[in-house]
Write an enzyme that holds these catalytic residues in place. Structure first.
Site, mmCIF file in Angstrom:
data_model
loop_
_atom_site.group_PDB
_atom_site.id
_atom_site.type_symbol
_atom_site.label_atom_id
_atom_site.label_comp_id
_atom_site.label_asym_id
_atom_site.label_seq_id
_atom_site.Cartn_x
_atom_site.Cartn_y
_atom_site.Cartn_z
ATOM 1 N N LYS A 48 37.407 40.875 34.319
ATOM 2 C CA LYS A 48 38.087 39.856 33.707
ATOM 3 C C LYS A 48 37.232 39.052 32.722
ATOM 4 O O LYS A 48 37.712 38.839 31.810
ATOM 5 C CB LYS A 48 38.498 38.888 34.843
ATOM 6 C CG LYS A 48 39.382 39.548 35.711
ATOM 7 C CD LYS A 48 40.182 38.298 36.918
ATOM 8 C CE LYS A 48 39.146 38.197 37.785
ATOM 9 N NZ LYS A 48 38.826 38.950 38.840
ATOM 10 N N ARG A 65 43.307 31.568 42.864
ATOM 11 C CA ARG A 65 42.974 32.656 43.754
ATOM 12 C C ARG A 65 43.576 32.638 45.157
ATOM 13 O O ARG A 65 43.517 33.419 45.922
ATOM 14 C CB ARG A 65 41.673 32.671 43.975
ATOM 15 C CG ARG A 65 40.755 33.797 43.600
ATOM 16 C CD ARG A 65 39.113 33.511 43.752
ATOM 17 N NE ARG A 65 38.374 34.554 43.811
ATOM 18 C CZ ARG A 65 37.579 34.921 42.573
ATOM 19 N NH1 ARG A 65 37.798 34.294 41.400
ATOM 20 N NH2 ARG A 65 36.972 36.049 42.369
ATOM 21 N N ARG A 121 27.499 46.416 37.892
ATOM 22 C CA ARG A 121 26.961 44.905 37.244
ATOM 23 C C ARG A 121 25.698 44.212 38.015
ATOM 24 O O ARG A 121 24.903 43.488 37.405
ATOM 25 C CB ARG A 121 28.206 44.059 37.634
ATOM 26 C CG ARG A 121 27.994 42.575 37.068
ATOM 27 C CD ARG A 121 29.349 41.807 37.253
ATOM 28 N NE ARG A 121 29.718 41.551 38.548
ATOM 29 C CZ ARG A 121 31.064 41.120 38.965
ATOM 30 N NH1 ARG A 121 32.016 40.692 38.039
ATOM 31 N NH2 ARG A 121 31.270 40.658 40.069
ATOM 32 N N ARG A 153 23.677 39.071 40.339
ATOM 33 C CA ARG A 153 24.245 38.010 41.397
ATOM 34 C C ARG A 153 24.132 38.345 42.571
ATOM 35 O O ARG A 153 24.144 39.424 43.175
ATOM 36 C CB ARG A 153 25.911 38.325 40.991
ATOM 37 C CG ARG A 153 26.132 37.157 39.710
ATOM 38 C CD ARG A 153 27.754 37.496 39.323
ATOM 39 N NE ARG A 153 28.515 37.294 40.406
ATOM 40 C CZ ARG A 153 29.959 37.348 40.229
ATOM 41 N NH1 ARG A 153 30.259 37.480 38.733
ATOM 42 N NH2 ARG A 153 30.699 37.307 41.014
ATOM 43 N N ARG A 156 34.549 40.482 49.988
ATOM 44 C CA ARG A 156 35.327 40.117 48.706
ATOM 45 C C ARG A 156 36.766 40.923 48.514
ATOM 46 O O ARG A 156 37.701 40.252 48.117
ATOM 47 C CB ARG A 156 34.462 39.971 47.430
ATOM 48 C CG ARG A 156 33.354 38.736 47.669
ATOM 49 C CD ARG A 156 32.103 39.169 46.673
ATOM 50 N NE ARG A 156 32.678 39.061 45.373
ATOM 51 C CZ ARG A 156 31.742 39.634 44.232
ATOM 52 N NH1 ARG A 156 30.499 40.265 44.895
ATOM 53 N NH2 ARG A 156 32.279 39.583 43.213
#
Ligand code: ADP
Length: 190
Positions: A14, A89, A128, A134, A146
């Site tokens: 996204k 969400r 990523r 992160r 998640r």
């Protein structure tokens, strides 16, 4: 004004696609995840509370992100619309968004959903993690939480937007440009 919802599981791409979308259609990009990470970096009270939840793979309370969205709508001008990335969400967030927009006499223009299989979510987030560092990308356990959070709390939004005739799903497997051109095919209709 256009109000696009960019939907999809974590790691679907996204954020990557959002950049081209906002540039092409003169939209303001609102990523609730990025706004929350900014609060964490600033060490605010809100950031402290969000950090604990985010690093467990849980969602932050609906009211927190709803407030952030309303604030962005109020303060950002000079654009042709907004691209909501990572919001809504949960069903209560989707209902809140409808209420906020209805107050302004408008509604969601379209939901663009980028879909990838669960197996690919893990692979992409791990990739990523190496680049962005992160904290919520750091362990397989957090990523799995998640993914579960997505299936339990966020996936019901597909039926919500389908019912409203606003759900447009595209295949997120392919190169960045391939996926981007599938997204533009949908957005060019609005
Ligand atoms: P990703 O797309 O990889 O899940 P985001 O940057 O969108 O990453 O979100 C990171 C985290 O921020 C989420 O796992 C969640 O804890 C929190 N978050 C972001 N958006 C929301 C939201 N709309 N509601 C609740 N929590 C959110």
């Amino acid at each position: 004004m256009k109000y696009y919802v960019l939907f999809g599981p974590p790691g679907a791409g996204k954020g990557t696609q959002a950049t081209a979308m906002v540039n092409n259609y003169n939209l303001h990009h609102i990523s609730t995840g990025a706004l929350l990470r900014k609060e964490i970096a600033a060490g605010s009270e809100l950031g402290l509370q969000a950090k604990a939840l985010i690093e467990k793979g849980c969602l932050v309370p609906d009211e927190v992100v709803e407030g952030m969205i309303e604030n962005e709508f109020k303060t950002v001008t000079g654009v042709d619309g907004f691209l909501l990335d990572g919001f809504p969400r949960t069903l209560p967030q989707a209902e809140a968004l409808d209420r906020i927009l209805a107050k302004a006499g408008t509604e969601v223009t379209a939901t663009v959903s980028i879909m990838i299989p669960d197996a690919m979510i893990m692979e992409r987030i791990k990739g990523r993690a190496l680049k962005e560092g992160r904290a919520d990308d750091a362990s397989e356990d957090i990523i799995n939480t998640r993914i579960t959070t997505y299936h339990n709390q966020t996936e019901p939004l597909i039926a919500f937007y389908e019912k409203a005739g606003k759900y447009h799903e595209i295949d997120g497997v392919g190169s960045i440009d391939e996926v981007g051109s599938r997204i533009f095919d949908v957005m060019n209709k609005f």
